[in-house]
Write an enzyme that holds these catalytic residues in place. Structure first.
Site, PDB file in Angstrom:
ATOM      1  NE  ARG A 235      -1.518 -12.071  -5.144  1.00 35.41           N
ATOM      2  CZ  ARG A 235      -0.532 -11.153  -5.776  1.00 35.41           C
ATOM      3  NH1 ARG A 235      -0.940 -10.386  -6.400  1.00 35.41           N
ATOM      4  NH2 ARG A 235       0.751 -11.631  -5.594  1.00 35.41           N
ATOM      5  CG  ASP A 259      -4.379  -5.878 -13.055  1.00 35.22           C
ATOM      6  OD1 ASP A 259      -4.476  -6.098 -13.997  1.00 35.22           O
ATOM      7  OD2 ASP A 259      -3.312  -5.998 -12.135  1.00 35.22           O
ATOM      8  CD  GLU A 264      -5.206 -13.516 -11.025  1.00 40.62           C
ATOM      9  OE1 GLU A 264      -5.898 -12.703 -10.726  1.00 40.62           O
ATOM     10  OE2 GLU A 264      -3.904 -13.584 -11.114  1.00 40.62           O
ATOM     11  CB  ALA A 298      -1.463  -3.648 -11.766  1.00 40.30           C
TER      12      ALA A 298
HETATM   13  P1  NAD Z   1       3.160  -4.145   1.436  1.00 37.18           P
HETATM   14  O1  NAD Z   1       3.614  -5.401   2.492  1.00 37.18           O
HETATM   15  O2  NAD Z   1       3.973  -3.077   1.251  1.00 37.18           O
HETATM   16  O3  NAD Z   1       1.799  -3.308   2.170  1.00 37.18           O
HETATM   17  C1  NAD Z   1       0.439  -4.290   2.502  1.00 37.18           C
HETATM   18  C2  NAD Z   1      -0.126  -3.448   3.669  1.00 37.18           C
HETATM   19  O4  NAD Z   1      -1.134  -4.163   3.938  1.00 37.18           O
HETATM   20  C3  NAD Z   1       0.724  -3.253   4.859  1.00 37.18           C
HETATM   21  O5  NAD Z   1       0.734  -1.858   5.298  1.00 37.18           O
HETATM   22  C4  NAD Z   1      -0.050  -3.966   6.090  1.00 37.18           C
HETATM   23  O6  NAD Z   1       0.100  -3.636   7.139  1.00 37.18           O
HETATM   24  C5  NAD Z   1      -1.274  -3.997   5.517  1.00 37.18           C
HETATM   25  N1  NAD Z   1      -2.211  -5.142   5.814  1.00 37.18           N
HETATM   26  C6  NAD Z   1      -1.815  -6.409   6.092  1.00 37.18           C
HETATM   27  N2  NAD Z   1      -3.191  -6.977   6.607  1.00 37.18           N
HETATM   28  C7  NAD Z   1      -4.083  -6.221   6.686  1.00 37.18           C
HETATM   29  C8  NAD Z   1      -5.587  -6.228   6.745  1.00 37.18           C
HETATM   30  N3  NAD Z   1      -6.077  -7.333   7.214  1.00 37.18           N
HETATM   31  N4  NAD Z   1      -6.255  -5.176   6.553  1.00 37.18           N
HETATM   32  C9  NAD Z   1      -5.744  -3.826   6.184  1.00 37.18           C
HETATM   33  N5  NAD Z   1      -4.563  -3.589   5.843  1.00 37.18           N
HETATM   34  C10 NAD Z   1      -3.736  -4.769   6.134  1.00 37.18           C
HETATM   35  O7  NAD Z   1       2.616  -4.648   0.161  1.00 37.18           O
HETATM   36  P2  NAD Z   1       2.491  -3.840  -1.255  1.00 37.18           P
HETATM   37  O8  NAD Z   1       3.952  -4.025  -1.892  1.00 37.18           O
HETATM   38  O9  NAD Z   1       1.918  -2.486  -1.181  1.00 37.18           O
HETATM   39  O10 NAD Z   1       1.686  -4.814  -2.243  1.00 37.18           O
HETATM   40  C11 NAD Z   1       0.187  -4.814  -1.805  1.00 37.18           C
HETATM   41  C12 NAD Z   1      -0.295  -6.021  -2.236  1.00 37.18           C
HETATM   42  O11 NAD Z   1      -0.478  -5.838  -3.826  1.00 37.18           O
HETATM   43  C13 NAD Z   1       0.570  -7.245  -2.236  1.00 37.18           C
HETATM   44  O12 NAD Z   1       0.541  -8.143  -1.213  1.00 37.18           O
HETATM   45  C14 NAD Z   1      -0.141  -7.958  -3.713  1.00 37.18           C
HETATM   46  O13 NAD Z   1      -1.048  -8.879  -3.317  1.00 37.18           O
HETATM   47  C15 NAD Z   1      -0.498  -7.066  -4.476  1.00 37.18           C
HETATM   48  N6  NAD Z   1       0.208  -6.673  -5.647  1.00 37.18           N
HETATM   49  C16 NAD Z   1      -0.516  -6.763  -7.032  1.00 37.18           C
HETATM   50  C17 NAD Z   1       0.324  -6.691  -8.219  1.00 37.18           C
HETATM   51  C18 NAD Z   1      -0.448  -6.698  -9.638  1.00 37.18           C
HETATM   52  O14 NAD Z   1       0.293  -6.661 -10.533  1.00 37.18           O
HETATM   53  N7  NAD Z   1      -1.501  -6.291  -9.497  1.00 37.18           N
HETATM   54  C19 NAD Z   1       1.755  -6.414  -8.089  1.00 37.18           C
HETATM   55  C20 NAD Z   1       2.364  -6.238  -6.947  1.00 37.18           C
HETATM   56  C21 NAD Z   1       1.716  -6.530  -5.630  1.00 37.18           C
END
Ligand code: NAD
Length: 333
Positions: A235, A259, A264, A298
């Site tokens: 994000r 990305d 944005e 992405a």
């Molecule tokens: P997920 O919930 O499977 O994994 C998130 C991980 O982050 C977890 O392991 C959690 O413990 C960890 N976490 C939480 N707080 C944290 C902190 N303060 N420090 C370090 N780690 C921490 O999520 P995911 O499916 O892997 O997605 C991750 C992120 O990617 C989403 O939250 C979303 O913002 C982003 N995303 C972006 C796109 C895109 O198109 N660019 C698409 C999907 C998701």
């Protein structure tokens, strides 16, 4: 049951309408982003369906409740744009698509890394212009380099597996480390401090929360290796963009693949090419030859769109039929 979609693009409408032939819900598509001023567009609908750049803050949710909305269905994984407390206060459950294709996002993070490393985007511009010089295009072997992965959830795990395939060393940081996963992949969990100090590439895969907002700021950048590559497919607000620009100008940051971007919502997903850009920060980012900015794409694969439509429509149908909402977002998540 009627659902109004906000922030709809033609590809959303196409994938949802196609799949809805088997679900039979009444779908209405609006192009504008949801905000407190246009809640009236939801009139007569029980469900609103929103994406990453729609705003469901407390005021907007109050308006939706007044219009009779009973469910907010996110057609994405992140839910930082929804005031969950306000939704709970008005008795509106919030559902999402927790995983639609971690591969799509992980593979895109690798795309950004390789493009920045080998400067393929610059090489293409050059050869089209008849310039076949290699000057300035020097890259490095990914093999043997250290990548720091912040957040090791669904997306990061796929990414780590790919990067291990390149023969990279992986340092990981997560508030909930999974040592069994680390042992299986041959990676190491460490502190943020150590990750910043050791990594040649740093990539962000944690959610946006109060804890992670602006985690990459001047202090964090100061601790990083000179010339580090920074990748953000998480994000925009994970990075304090002004500090990133400063790091790029001082050559501390070697390159950045973004990305997502803090502000944005005003630009991404729209063709603004006939307007004068009024965001000076975005304009500055776009001016660096070692920065790639893409428009939150992405997730954008055929497989991901199919999965998004399928899970979102199933979430809506479950709600209509009074079934348990398996993808409900809980306040403590
Ligand atoms: P997920 O919930 O499977 O994994 C998130 C991980 O982050 C977890 O392991 C959690 O413990 C960890 N976490 C939480 N707080 C944290 C902190 N303060 N420090 C370090 N780690 C921490 O999520 P995911 O499916 O892997 O997605 C991750 C992120 O990617 C989403 O939250 C979303 O913002 C982003 N995303 C972006 C796109 C895109 O198109 N660019 C698409 C999907 C998701």
């Amino acid at each position: 049951m009627k659902a109004v979609f906000f922030g709809t693009q033609p590809y959303d409408q196409e994938s949802f309408e196609q799949l809805n032939q088997t679900y039979g819900l009444e779908l209405v598509f609006q192009t504008s982003h949801l905000n407190r001023d246009n809640v009236a567009l939801a009139r007569g609908a029980q469900i609103v369906c929103i994406f990453v750049n729609d705003t469901a803050d407390a005021e907007t949710i109050r308006g939706l409740a007044e219009e009779g909305v009973k469910l907010i269905a996110l057609r994405c994984a992140g839910f930082n744009n929804v005031d969950l407390k306000a939704a709970a206060q008005y008795g509106i459950p919030v559902v999402r698509v927790p995983a639609y294709s971690p591969h799509a996002v992980a593979e895109y993070a690798v795309t950004l890394m390789l493009a920045l490393n080998r400067k393929t985007y610059r090489a293409v511009w050059r050869t089209r212009d008849g310039n076949f010089s290699l000057h300035g295009l020097l890259g490095f072997d990914m093999y043997g380099k250290t990548v720091g992965v912040i957040g090791t959830g669904k997306i990061a795990r796929v990414l780590i597996h790919i990067l291990r395939g390149f023969g990279m060393n992986v340092l990981a940081y997560d508030i909930r480390p999974d040592e069994a996963f680390a042992a299986a992949e041959g990676i190491t969990y460490t502190t943020l401090e150590d990750l910043y100090a050791q990594s040649d590439i740093i990539t962000l895969h944690c959610p946006l929360t109060d804890q992670t907002r602006h985690m990459i700021d001047a202090a964090a950048i100061a601790r990083m290796k000179p010339g580090v590559m920074l990748i953000n497919t998480g994000r925009g607000q994970l990075i304090r963009t002004a500090d990133l620009i400063d790091g790029l100008k001082k050559k501390k940051i070697g390159s950045a693949g973004l990305d997502v971007y803090e502000e944005e919502a005003a630009y991404f997903y729209e063709d603004t090419s006939d307007r004068i850009m009024d965001d000076d920060v975005l304009a500055r980012l776009l001016s660096f030859n070692n920065v790639i900015v893409t428009s939150h794409q992405a997730f954008f694969t055929r497989e991901a769109l199919d999965n998004i439509a399928h899970t979102t429509l199933q979430n809506m149908l479950d709600f209509e039929q009074g079934k348990p909402l398996v993808n409900e977002v809980r306040i403590d998540q």
